[in-house]
Design a protein around this motif. Structure first.
Motif, PDB file in Angstrom:
ATOM      1  N   ALA A 101      -5.998  -0.766   6.216  1.00  0.00           N
ATOM      2  CA  ALA A 101      -5.331  -1.037   7.494  1.00  0.00           C
ATOM      3  C   ALA A 101      -4.430   0.146   7.840  1.00  0.00           C
ATOM      4  O   ALA A 101      -3.347  -0.016   8.384  1.00  0.00           O
ATOM      5  N   CYS A 102      -4.907   1.359   7.554  1.00  0.00           N
ATOM      6  CA  CYS A 102      -4.089   2.570   7.687  1.00  0.00           C
ATOM      7  C   CYS A 102      -3.546   2.740   9.103  1.00  0.00           C
ATOM      8  O   CYS A 102      -2.464   3.283   9.294  1.00  0.00           O
ATOM      9  N   CYS A 148      -5.011   2.175  -0.858  1.00  0.00           N
ATOM     10  CA  CYS A 148      -5.343   1.818   0.532  1.00  0.00           C
ATOM     11  C   CYS A 148      -5.999   0.441   0.675  1.00  0.00           C
ATOM     12  O   CYS A 148      -6.975   0.134   0.009  1.00  0.00           O
ATOM     13  N   LEU A 149      -5.429  -0.367   1.577  1.00  0.00           N
ATOM     14  CA  LEU A 149      -5.978  -1.701   1.836  1.00  0.00           C
ATOM     15  C   LEU A 149      -6.784  -1.721   3.132  1.00  0.00           C
ATOM     16  O   LEU A 149      -7.111  -2.783   3.659  1.00  0.00           O
ATOM     17  N   PRO A 199      -1.415   7.591   4.225  1.00  0.00           N
ATOM     18  CA  PRO A 199      -0.984   7.195   5.571  1.00  0.00           C
ATOM     19  C   PRO A 199       0.193   6.208   5.545  1.00  0.00           C
ATOM     20  O   PRO A 199       1.118   6.324   6.349  1.00  0.00           O
ATOM     21  N   CYS A 200       0.167   5.253   4.629  1.00  0.00           N
ATOM     22  CA  CYS A 200       1.294   4.316   4.547  1.00  0.00           C
ATOM     23  C   CYS A 200       2.533   5.025   3.998  1.00  0.00           C
ATOM     24  O   CYS A 200       3.655   4.767   4.454  1.00  0.00           O
ATOM     25  N   CYS A 233       0.854  -1.192   0.000  1.00  0.00           N
ATOM     26  CA  CYS A 233       0.000   0.000   0.000  1.00  0.00           C
ATOM     27  C   CYS A 233       0.886   1.237   0.000  1.00  0.00           C
ATOM     28  O   CYS A 233       1.770   1.377   0.855  1.00  0.00           O
TER      29      CYS A 233
HETATM   30  S1  FES Z   1      -3.192   3.949   3.542  1.00  0.00           S
HETATM   31 FE1  FES Z   1      -2.214   2.029   3.626  1.00  0.00          FE
HETATM   32  S2  FES Z   1      -3.735   0.734   4.414  1.00  0.00           S
HETATM   33 FE2  FES Z   1      -4.748   2.634   4.223  1.00  0.00          FE
END
Ligand code: FES
Length: 202
Positions: free
Chosen positions: A141-142, A138-139, A101-102, A97
């Motif tokens: 799990a942010c 995004c998966l 956020p990641c 991801c």
């Molecule tokens: S941004 Fe990576 S899981 Fe949501």
């Protein structure tokens, strides 16, 4: 962002094994009369699982026939969603991801580790043909960022060291433990929670 690459080498034919055909027919039956085409995503997923985790063009044509819909519509769905692989992937397929956020928690480093250990480009097999990787959005799990998905499991709270260790293990055909690599259970707070400590307020 991943690019959809359709394999140049394609099998001539595809059909569901009897068990998968039965599962597909049961899924199709759940839709009201005239809406059977809505089962296309589920059937593509079954085709992918049957065919070593990728969907050949022959499978899209087969599904189009089953659902009595134009082949191009099945093709549109298969090429739109990143969860459908359109060329062979490794026995271990890593989805990294790289959404915000990641990314701010180090996803770019995970990408570099994939490039170094697996293959320079996304959607390419490793030298031992065991492993492949791709960047995804995004998966979900942010709160455990940065993270990656390997086949059906999530690997979370990663850093360079843990990510490299996991990738080296799968290259050796070992199955690393999924979950948080900072010892958290799911997304619980680290070092105990600091808020809502009084259970009456929780
Ligand atoms: S941004 Fe990576 S899981 Fe949501």
């Amino acid at each position: 962002m991943s690019l959809k690459k359709i394999s140049k080498e394609q099998p001539e034919n595809f059909k569901f094994h009897s068990k998968n055909l039965e599962i597909s027919e049961n899924i199709v039956k759940k839709y009201p009369e005239g809406k059977q085409q809505s089962a296309v995503m589920a059937l593509l997923y079954i085709a992918q699982r049957q065919n070593d985790n990728w969907i050949p063009l022959a499978a899209m044509k087969y599904i189009a026939n089953l659902l009595k819909m134009p082949y191009i519509k099945v093709y549109e769905v298969a090429t739109f969603y990143t969860m459908y692989n359109l060329s062979p992937v490794g026995k271990y397929h890593i989805q990294v991801c790289t959404t915000t956020p990641c990314m701010i928690r180090g996803a770019n480093e995970l990408v570099k580790i994939c490039k170094k250990n697996i293959s320079k480009n996304q959607n390419e097999l490793s030298k031992n043909k065991n492993c492949s990787w791709v960047e995804v959005e995004c998966l979900g799990a942010c709160i455990n960022a940065p993270m990656m998905q390997i086949n059906n499991d999530y690997y979370e709270d990663l850093d360079n060291e843990s990510a490299e260790k996991i990738i080296k293990q799968i290259l050796e055909n070992k199955s690393p433990k999924p979950g948080s690599y900072r010892g958290r259970k799911n997304s619980e707070p680290e070092n105990n929670r600091k808020t809502l400590i009084n259970l009456n307020d929780a």
